[in-house]
Design a protein around this motif. Structure first.
Motif, mmCIF file in Angstrom:
data_model
loop_
_atom_site.group_PDB
_atom_site.id
_atom_site.type_symbol
_atom_site.label_atom_id
_atom_site.label_comp_id
_atom_site.label_asym_id
_atom_site.label_seq_id
_atom_site.Cartn_x
_atom_site.Cartn_y
_atom_site.Cartn_z
ATOM 1 N N TRP A 7 0.835 -1.210 0.000
ATOM 2 C CA TRP A 7 0.000 0.000 0.000
ATOM 3 C C TRP A 7 0.865 1.253 0.000
ATOM 4 O O TRP A 7 0.574 2.236 -0.703
ATOM 5 C CB TRP A 7 -0.936 -0.009 1.205
ATOM 6 C CG TRP A 7 -2.009 1.035 1.102
ATOM 7 C CD1 TRP A 7 -2.096 2.197 1.789
ATOM 8 C CD2 TRP A 7 -3.134 1.000 0.221
ATOM 9 N NE1 TRP A 7 -3.210 2.897 1.395
ATOM 10 C CE2 TRP A 7 -3.863 2.182 0.433
ATOM 11 C CE3 TRP A 7 -3.583 0.084 -0.728
ATOM 12 C CZ2 TRP A 7 -5.026 2.481 -0.266
ATOM 13 C CZ3 TRP A 7 -4.752 0.379 -1.428
ATOM 14 C CH2 TRP A 7 -5.460 1.564 -1.202
ATOM 15 N N HIS A 11 0.657 4.011 -2.923
ATOM 16 C CA HIS A 11 -0.071 5.186 -2.433
ATOM 17 C C HIS A 11 0.288 6.497 -3.150
ATOM 18 O O HIS A 11 -0.605 7.293 -3.467
ATOM 19 C CB HIS A 11 0.138 5.320 -0.927
ATOM 20 C CG HIS A 11 -0.798 6.269 -0.264
ATOM 21 N ND1 HIS A 11 -0.428 7.534 0.135
ATOM 22 C CD2 HIS A 11 -2.116 6.154 0.053
ATOM 23 C CE1 HIS A 11 -1.467 8.153 0.680
ATOM 24 N NE2 HIS A 11 -2.492 7.337 0.656
ATOM 25 N N ARG A 15 -0.903 10.816 -7.364
ATOM 26 C CA ARG A 15 -1.544 11.654 -6.351
ATOM 27 C C ARG A 15 -1.200 13.121 -6.566
ATOM 28 O O ARG A 15 -0.040 13.484 -6.778
ATOM 29 C CB ARG A 15 -1.112 11.216 -4.954
ATOM 30 C CG ARG A 15 -1.945 11.853 -3.840
ATOM 31 C CD ARG A 15 -1.485 11.393 -2.472
ATOM 32 N NE ARG A 15 -2.452 11.807 -1.451
ATOM 33 C CZ ARG A 15 -2.227 11.730 -0.145
ATOM 34 N NH1 ARG A 15 -1.071 11.243 0.288
ATOM 35 N NH2 ARG A 15 -3.150 12.123 0.703
ATOM 36 N N TYR A 22 -6.425 11.598 -6.508
ATOM 37 C CA TYR A 22 -5.710 10.761 -7.466
ATOM 38 C C TYR A 22 -6.201 10.988 -8.888
ATOM 39 O O TYR A 22 -7.398 11.164 -9.132
ATOM 40 C CB TYR A 22 -5.857 9.284 -7.080
ATOM 41 C CG TYR A 22 -5.060 8.957 -5.856
ATOM 42 C CD1 TYR A 22 -3.766 8.449 -5.951
ATOM 43 C CD2 TYR A 22 -5.574 9.217 -4.583
ATOM 44 C CE1 TYR A 22 -3.019 8.180 -4.816
ATOM 45 C CE2 TYR A 22 -4.828 8.957 -3.447
ATOM 46 C CZ TYR A 22 -3.549 8.439 -3.569
ATOM 47 O OH TYR A 22 -2.798 8.194 -2.444
ATOM 48 N N SER A 80 -8.740 5.588 -11.488
ATOM 49 C CA SER A 80 -9.501 6.410 -10.551
ATOM 50 C C SER A 80 -10.385 7.393 -11.307
ATOM 51 O O SER A 80 -10.205 7.627 -12.505
ATOM 52 C CB SER A 80 -8.551 7.208 -9.639
ATOM 53 O OG SER A 80 -7.953 8.289 -10.355
ATOM 54 N N ALA A 86 -7.979 7.081 -2.713
ATOM 55 C CA ALA A 86 -6.925 6.072 -2.847
ATOM 56 C C ALA A 86 -7.462 4.648 -2.876
ATOM 57 O O ALA A 86 -6.809 3.745 -3.411
ATOM 58 C CB ALA A 86 -5.941 6.212 -1.684
ATOM 59 N N TYR A 87 -8.658 4.418 -2.317
ATOM 60 C CA TYR A 87 -9.083 3.056 -2.001
ATOM 61 C C TYR A 87 -9.987 2.419 -3.056
ATOM 62 O O TYR A 87 -10.020 1.187 -3.179
ATOM 63 C CB TYR A 87 -9.799 3.050 -0.643
ATOM 64 C CG TYR A 87 -8.887 3.432 0.495
ATOM 65 C CD1 TYR A 87 -8.267 2.460 1.261
ATOM 66 C CD2 TYR A 87 -8.621 4.770 0.778
ATOM 67 C CE1 TYR A 87 -7.417 2.798 2.296
ATOM 68 C CE2 TYR A 87 -7.772 5.122 1.810
ATOM 69 C CZ TYR A 87 -7.159 4.135 2.568
ATOM 70 O OH TYR A 87 -6.297 4.485 3.581
#
Length: 398
Positions: A7, A11, A15, A22, A80, A86-87
């Motif tokens: 992660w 990450h 970003r 993101y 994204s 992020a998830y």
């Protein structure tokens, strides 16, 4: 490699330093970097990698002896929305790899292949059609139609495929050996928070659609044109957006105008055209149809009053998807995981509609916010999700 380390590696990719959100749009440098990370992790685990001509990838953990039993597929997506969290997507991919690691630590030997998939363009953030990769992989959408899709800069998907070295004419048999699919995802709501549960399973996906509203009027000077002389499509759009919110709120449904294009888009000019995209969702197919009909009726009434014109074009409509009851029951047996509906679309919904037995697991999101930098999941809950997915895969393939 631990979930925490994977992660941490993923990450920062794509970003924004300003918003913290993101930007991992399909075939962009950030999304390709995420894919390279995935391939490296697959290689680290000696997984067998397969891909199709559309950009979808599956990394397989094969049993020691060849198996005629169809494989178990898990995974999610790496792209994204614009300025997203992020998830949404990557959590499912990282958790799937971590679940394989945990199964190996437990000494599990699979009796059927276990695959970790990464579907391309799940969000529809670049080429405008959600779950595009899974639609192509299942044959729901043809390559010729998809190749003609364009992004906001006018780049055709066919050209993006070429630039990525992909050949969609090779078709796709990526799902040919798949017997079931289980997707882990961050919850995009607060149901698990209210239930005080870290993990849950999905019962269904609400039906939802994306519709383009083209409002047409007459461009004119913002200063010299009297209010009563205007043919202003922006007013028609604004009244329609308010009517959509009112109707959805009354019925417990969802209606969102989240994207807008205006011509000529000048501060001192009355627009000649406003194009707006509506995202509408309801608990039933009939409810969705009724919601859209009411919004259209209100929009046409306002257009008649304003002297503008309106056309509505459905760009994608997905009916209600019920996940496989037997598979879900088998997954949650012996656990206290609640089974809840989701209002968000997922690749799991496309596979389920195509006839693949499918289930979903959710990990709690304390903010309830998604498609935003504020999307979150505590590390303890993420690890609970990894364990839940490992238990699920072991039950299905161990």
């Amino acid at each position: 490699m631990t979930f925490e380390q994977m992660w941490a590696d993923l990450h920062p990719v794509g970003r924004s330093s300003s918003s913290g959100g993101y930007f991992r749009q399909p075939f962009s440098s950030a999304e390709r970097e995420c894919l390279a990370w995935f391939l490296e992790e697959a290689h680290r685990r000696e997984l067998r990698v397969e891909s199709d001509g559309f950009g979808n990838v599956v990394a397989w953990w094969d049993p020691p002896a060849p198996s005629a039993t169809p494989g178990v597929l898990t995974g999610s997506h790496l792209d994204s929305v614009l300025d997203g969290g992020a998830y949404d997507g990557p959590l499912g991919v990282v958790s799937s790899l971590a679940a394989i690691d945990l199964m190996r630590e437990r000494g599990v030997t699979p009796t059927r292949p276990v695959g970790v998939g990464a579907f391309v363009e799940e969000e529809g953030s670049r080429f405008g059609l959600a779950c595009l990769g899974s639609r192509l992989a299942t044959g729901v959408m043809g390559a010729d139609r998809a190749a003609a899709l364009t992004d906001p800069d006018g780049v055709r998907l066919g050209d993006a495929w070429d630039a990525a070295g992909l050949d969609p004419t090779t078709g796709s048999d990526l799902l040919a050996g798949v017997g079931c699919f289980v997707e882990l995802h961050v919850e995009q709501g607060r149901d698990l928070v209210e239930r005080e549960r870290a993990v849950g399973a999905a019962s269904m996906i609400w039906p939802h659609g994306r519709y383009r509203f083209d409002f047409t009027g007459q461009a004119n000077h913002a200063g010299t044109t009297r209010m009563e002389d205007r043919v202003d499509p922006m007013l028609t759009y604004a009244a329609t957006a308010l009517a959509a919110a009112e109707q959805a709120g009354l019925a417990g449904q969802r209606a969102t105008f989240g994207r807008l294009e205006v011509a000529p888009n000048g501060t001192n000019a009355i627009p000649s055209r406003v194009t707006a995209w509506l995202d509408a969702r309801s608990g039933t197919d009939e409810g969705l149809a009724a919601l859209l009909a009411t919004i259209e009726e209100r929009a046409h009434d306002r257009a008649a009053s304003d002297g503008t014109s309106l056309s509505v074009t459905p760009e994608s409509v997905s009916g209600a998807v019920a996940f496989d009851d037997d598979l879900t029951a088998r997954i949650v047996a012996g656990h206290d995981w609640p089974v809840i509906p989701t209002m968000a679309g997922h690749d799991a919904g496309i596979l389920a509609a195509a006839g693949v037995p499918t289930a979903m697991l959710f990990v709690r999101n304390p903010t309830g916010i998604s498609h935003s930098p504020e999307e979150s999941a505590p590390m303890a809950d993420c690890l609970a999700g990894v364990e839940a997915l490992a238990d699920t895969l072991e039950r299905l393939a161990g």
